[in-house]
Design a protein around this motif. Structure first.
Motif, PDB file in Angstrom:
ATOM      1  N   GLN A   8       0.841  -1.203   0.000  1.00 53.35           N
ATOM      2  CA  GLN A   8       0.000   0.000   0.000  1.00 53.35           C
ATOM      3  C   GLN A   8       0.871   1.245   0.000  1.00 53.35           C
ATOM      4  OE1 GLN A   8      -2.571  -0.365   3.357  1.00 53.35           O
ATOM      5  NE2 GLN A   8      -4.410  -0.303   2.126  1.00 53.35           N
ATOM      6  N   VAL A   9       1.863   1.281   0.873  1.00 54.67           N
ATOM      7  CA  VAL A   9       2.679   2.491   1.010  1.00 54.67           C
ATOM      8  C   VAL A   9       3.459   2.727  -0.274  1.00 54.67           C
ATOM      9  CG1 VAL A   9       4.615   3.504   2.259  1.00 54.67           C
ATOM     10  CG2 VAL A   9       2.877   2.246   3.493  1.00 54.67           C
ATOM     11  N   PHE A  12       1.127   3.850  -2.990  1.00 53.90           N
ATOM     12  CA  PHE A  12       0.698   5.234  -2.717  1.00 53.90           C
ATOM     13  C   PHE A  12       1.808   6.209  -3.082  1.00 53.90           C
ATOM     14  CE2 PHE A  12      -1.834   8.395  -0.785  1.00 53.90           C
ATOM     15  CZ  PHE A  12      -1.000   9.230  -0.078  1.00 53.90           C
ATOM     16  N   LEU A  36       4.263  17.568   0.784  1.00 55.27           N
ATOM     17  CA  LEU A  36       4.195  17.658   2.255  1.00 55.27           C
ATOM     18  C   LEU A  36       3.043  16.803   2.770  1.00 55.27           C
ATOM     19  CD1 LEU A  36       5.423  19.090   4.653  1.00 55.27           C
ATOM     20  CD2 LEU A  36       3.951  21.023   4.222  1.00 55.27           C
ATOM     21  N   ALA A  37       1.902  16.903   2.093  1.00 51.65           N
ATOM     22  CA  ALA A  37       0.730  16.140   2.533  1.00 51.65           C
ATOM     23  C   ALA A  37       0.989  14.645   2.399  1.00 51.65           C
ATOM     24  CB  ALA A  37      -0.480  16.541   1.687  1.00 51.65           C
ATOM     25  N   VAL A  38       1.630  14.229   1.315  1.00 52.62           N
ATOM     26  CA  VAL A  38       1.886  12.794   1.119  1.00 52.62           C
ATOM     27  C   VAL A  38       2.804  12.281   2.220  1.00 52.62           C
ATOM     28  CG1 VAL A  38       3.113  11.175  -0.370  1.00 52.62           C
ATOM     29  CG2 VAL A  38       1.474  12.763  -1.349  1.00 52.62           C
ATOM     30  N   ALA A  40       3.073  13.412   5.233  1.00 46.91           N
ATOM     31  CA  ALA A  40       2.299  13.323   6.478  1.00 46.91           C
ATOM     32  C   ALA A  40       1.369  12.123   6.441  1.00 46.91           C
ATOM     33  CB  ALA A  40       1.507  14.610   6.669  1.00 46.91           C
ATOM     34  N   ILE A  41       0.715  11.889   5.303  1.00 43.03           N
ATOM     35  CA  ILE A  41      -0.228  10.765   5.221  1.00 43.03           C
ATOM     36  C   ILE A  41       0.502   9.456   5.452  1.00 43.03           C
ATOM     37  CG2 ILE A  41      -1.611   9.438   3.587  1.00 43.03           C
ATOM     38  CD1 ILE A  41      -2.536  12.044   2.364  1.00 43.03           C
ATOM     39  N   ILE A  42       1.673   9.295   4.844  1.00 50.62           N
ATOM     40  CA  ILE A  42       2.393   8.026   4.994  1.00 50.62           C
ATOM     41  C   ILE A  42       2.799   7.834   6.443  1.00 50.62           C
ATOM     42  CG2 ILE A  42       4.548   6.860   4.417  1.00 50.62           C
ATOM     43  CD1 ILE A  42       4.272   7.722   1.602  1.00 50.62           C
ATOM     44  N   PHE A  43       3.261   8.919   7.099  1.00 48.75           N
ATOM     45  CA  PHE A  43       3.669   8.737   8.496  1.00 48.75           C
ATOM     46  C   PHE A  43       2.459   8.392   9.356  1.00 48.75           C
ATOM     47  CE2 PHE A  43       6.461   8.967  11.982  1.00 48.75           C
ATOM     48  CZ  PHE A  43       5.672   9.374  13.038  1.00 48.75           C
ATOM     49  N   LEU A  44       1.332   9.086   9.100  1.00 47.28           N
ATOM     50  CA  LEU A  44       0.154   8.796   9.927  1.00 47.28           C
ATOM     51  C   LEU A  44      -0.284   7.352   9.724  1.00 47.28           C
ATOM     52  CD1 LEU A  44      -1.840  12.106   9.493  1.00 47.28           C
ATOM     53  CD2 LEU A  44      -0.627  11.287  11.505  1.00 47.28           C
ATOM     54  N   PHE A  45      -0.090   6.849   8.487  1.00 48.38           N
ATOM     55  CA  PHE A  45      -0.460   5.452   8.237  1.00 48.38           C
ATOM     56  C   PHE A  45       0.445   4.513   9.031  1.00 48.38           C
ATOM     57  CE2 PHE A  45      -2.102   1.903   6.072  1.00 48.38           C
ATOM     58  CZ  PHE A  45      -1.050   1.105   5.661  1.00 48.38           C
ATOM     59  N   ALA A  47       1.924   5.243  11.863  1.00 45.41           N
ATOM     60  CA  ALA A  47       1.995   5.600  13.285  1.00 45.41           C
ATOM     61  C   ALA A  47       1.598   4.410  14.150  1.00 45.41           C
ATOM     62  CB  ALA A  47       1.091   6.796  13.552  1.00 45.41           C
ATOM     63  N   LEU A  50       4.332   1.910  14.396  1.00 45.22           N
ATOM     64  CA  LEU A  50       5.496   2.466  15.078  1.00 45.22           C
ATOM     65  C   LEU A  50       5.264   2.479  16.585  1.00 45.22           C
ATOM     66  CD1 LEU A  50       8.150   3.556  14.105  1.00 45.22           C
ATOM     67  CD2 LEU A  50       7.223   5.840  14.139  1.00 45.22           C
ATOM     68  N   SER A  51       4.026   2.817  16.994  1.00 44.45           N
ATOM     69  CA  SER A  51       3.795   2.881  18.453  1.00 44.45           C
ATOM     70  C   SER A  51       3.833   1.485  19.048  1.00 44.45           C
ATOM     71  CB  SER A  51       2.449   3.545  18.735  1.00 44.45           C
ATOM     72  OG  SER A  51       1.449   2.857  18.049  1.00 44.45           O
TER      73      SER A  51
END
Lengths: 131, 64
Positions: A8-9, A12, A36-38, A40-45, A47, A50-51
């Motif tokens: 997916q990543v 995308f 910039l938005a891309v 952010a989206i990948i990192f949020l995906f 997250a 990662l946590s």
């Protein structure tokens, strides 16, 4: 990271890169916002995964009696490093090398501030061993 | 992975570019600039909202 998420990543990212190439000819500023938005989206995906990795690190630290303060510091340093890299890379994409360098300088200062207590603790330990 | 936002931003970018060219052909150049400005501002608002969400996530995750 289940295999599917990786596809997916990557998919995308490729689609976004294609769109960015088209967009950059017409409106470079919108293309920068999109990249910039891309990011952010990948990192949020990522997250969530990662946590969970950070949770595993915490358990390992607790089991091996490594004091959690140091793990917290390492975590914060990683966070600062990631944010600084994110900001500096976007500035560099926009062609602003100088601004990127300043952002990196701020990141280095933040990391030094975070690392100072640990360095002091290590020095104390060494002095105590030698004395 | 909301790719829909990416397509929305790309659509606005292309639309504004075409609108600008069309308005230029029609001789109303300042209107074209205005349309471009509005498009860029809309994209900026979306991007800033996303970046704020990113910063909150990083702050929570890395205890910054």
């Amino acid at each position: 990271m289940a295999g599917l998420d990786l596809f997916q990543v990557v998919g995308f990212g490729l689609v976004a890169a294609l769109i960015l190439v088209v967009l950059r000819q017409h409106r470079p500023e919108v293309a920068l916002g999109l990249s910039l938005a891309v990011g952010a989206i990948i990192f949020l995906f990522l997250a969530g995964r990662l946590s969970s990795v950070i949770g595993v690190l915490g358990q390992v630290a607790r089991r091996s009696q490594v004091s959690l303060a140091y793990l917290g510091t390492v975590l914060r340093v990683i966070g600062v490093a990631y944010l600084t890299e994110f900001g500096a890379q976007v500035c560099r994409d926009a062609g602003e090398g100088a601004v990127a360098a300043k952002v990196e300088l701020a990141g280095k200062v933040a990391i030094l501030l975070l690392a100072a207590p640990v360095v002091v603790a290590v020095l104390d330990l060494i002095l105590r061993l030698l004395a | 992975m909301d790719i829909e936002l990416v397509f929305r931003i790309a659509a606005i970018g292309i639309l504004v570019a075409i609108l600008h060219t069309v308005l230029q052909r029609a001789g109303r150049d300042e209107l074209g600039q205005l349309a471009t400005l509005v498009g860029v501002v809309i994209v900026l608002v979306w991007v800033i909202r996303l970046v704020r969400q990113l910063f909150d996530t990083v702050r929570v995750m890395f205890q910054l």
